[in-house]
Scaffold this active site. Structure first.
Site, short mmCIF file in Angstrom:
data_model
loop_
_atom_site.label_atom_id
_atom_site.label_comp_id
_atom_site.label_asym_id
_atom_site.label_seq_id
_atom_site.Cartn_x
_atom_site.Cartn_y
_atom_site.Cartn_z
N ASN A 6 35.33 43.23 42.23
CA ASN A 6 34.54 42.88 43.36
C ASN A 6 34.42 44.11 44.44
OD1 ASN A 6 33.66 40.37 42.59
ND2 ASN A 6 35.63 39.48 43.04
N THR A 7 35.31 45.28 44.36
CA THR A 7 35.38 46.47 45.01
C THR A 7 34.83 47.47 44.33
OG1 THR A 7 37.38 45.69 45.98
CG2 THR A 7 36.83 47.92 46.05
N ASN A 42 43.35 39.85 34.83
CA ASN A 42 42.13 39.43 36.19
C ASN A 42 40.94 38.84 35.71
OD1 ASN A 42 41.18 39.62 38.88
ND2 ASN A 42 42.09 41.83 39.14
#
Length: 364
Positions: A185-186, A255
């Protein structure tokens, strides 16, 4: 039972992110009340089983089930989470500067799939805000990991400066640190998992850990790397080789995933990282692979789709020394910690193990 019959229907009737904040704020407030921490232990505390105690990196873990990063992003509810049965917990991801994260909505439930999708984008109060929160909470009762990342506006070429800043500010507050280079998400963050970028970043992180250790003294604090499940076999092999060469203390696998295989809920099309039941097997296989590639010499924390004792035990037998839950807690409530720990004790006994450490990698 209290959670599933009363709390969950209320929380699942709310916007997911509002429910998230209600949980964090509620635990924060409750733990500050006179007798609040004791009442949390009485309601949800996990019985201490000698078979589940372990020591890793010189740190004692009362049981192997921890809280994954992402739930308590700002370390606001550490005393609350510490008293409901976790063996350790991760806070963060924290970045040097506060940032708002991505636009709303950015958190989605997929009940049919027992999953969540998030594209939060490292929304957090920054290192100074986290430092204030940790300073004001008193002594902890379980080990604390601080998950660190870079700000969205920091180019990858300068990423090591952000990770150094996090360690400099927070070294005195965590028991170990987790380098997050695997959130989807980055923008471009996952590129730091590959090639010379990873080597340079981990060298900088280790250098900063050495500097802070010289400043603070005591035991040098461990550093782990959190990796993504969306890697080719060749990428995994090269990444693990680089991590081992960097002399970090361990790996967290894994993750969230960007895969969407087999999902049924209408929210399956949302962008972001997927967690929960669809990740169970994928993360276990990644643990097995990492354990094999490291000859079992580099400790692994297994994360992804743990809802039951059997899920946790599969990851331990695949090679995980510890495990973490997040989505399972959202769907099952705090009682899941008692069930997992009791179930692990039973499974260990059935297989003739006297301590959880004996079961690590036994399923290879």
């Amino acid at each position: 039972m209290l959670y599933k019959k009363i709390a969950k229907p209320v929380l699942f009737g709310m916007d997911p992110e509002k429910a998230h904040h209600l949980i964090i704020d509620g635990l924060h407030t409750f733990a500050k009340l006179p007798g609040g921490r004791g009442l949390l232990r009485a309601m949800w505390g996990v019985r201490a089983y000698p078979e589940l105690e372990s020591e890793l990196w010189g740190i004692r873990f009362p049981n192997p089930v921890g809280l994954a990063a992402g739930l308590d992003k700002n370390a606001k509810a550490v005393p609350g989470f510490s008293n409901i049965g976790f063996g350790f917990m991760e806070v963060g991801t924290v970045t040097p500067k506060p940032q708002a994260g991505n636009e709303l909505p950015r958190l989605f439930r997929l009940p049919e799939d027992e999953a969540l999708i998030n594209r939060m984008g490292f929304n957090n109060v920054g290192i100074e805000g986290m430092k204030r929160n940790l300073r004001n909470q008193g002594q902890r009762t379980i080990p604390l990991a601080i998950n660190i990342g870079k700000n969205k506006t920091t180019p990858n070429e300068q990423a090591e400066d952000d990770y150094r800043a996090c360690i400099q500010a927070l070294y005195g507050y965590g028991d170990f640190f987790v380098v997050n280079i695997s959130s989807p998400n980055t923008p471009d963050l996952r590129n730091l998992q590959h090639g010379d970028d990873l080597s340079r970043l981990l060298a900088a992180v280790k250098d900063e850990i050495h500097k802070q250790h010289a400043r603070f003294g005591g035991r040098e604090k461990p550093v782990l790397v959190k990796i993504a499940p969306d890697l080719t076999p060749q990428e995994i092999e090269y990444m693990v080789e680089t991590i081992v060469r960097s002399h970090v203390s361990g790996i967290i696998a894994s993750n969230t995933t960007i895969a969407r295989d087999g999902l049924r809920h209408a929210n399956r099309g949302e962008t972001g990282g997927l967690s929960g039941r669809p990740l169970t097997e994928r993360s276990t296989e990644l643990i097995r692979t990492v354990y094999r590639l490291t000859d079992g010499k580099l400790p692994i924390i297994g994360s992804g789709g743990i809802f039951t004792a059997e899920d946790a035990y599969a990851k331990i037998r695949a090679g995980a020394s510890l495990v973490e839950v997040y989505t399972g807690l959202i769907y099952e409530g705090p009682d899941v910690l008692q069930r997992i720990n009791r179930g692990l004790r039973t499974l260990l006994r059935q297989d003739g193990f006297t301590n959880v450490s004996e079961a690590i990698g036994s399923g290879q």
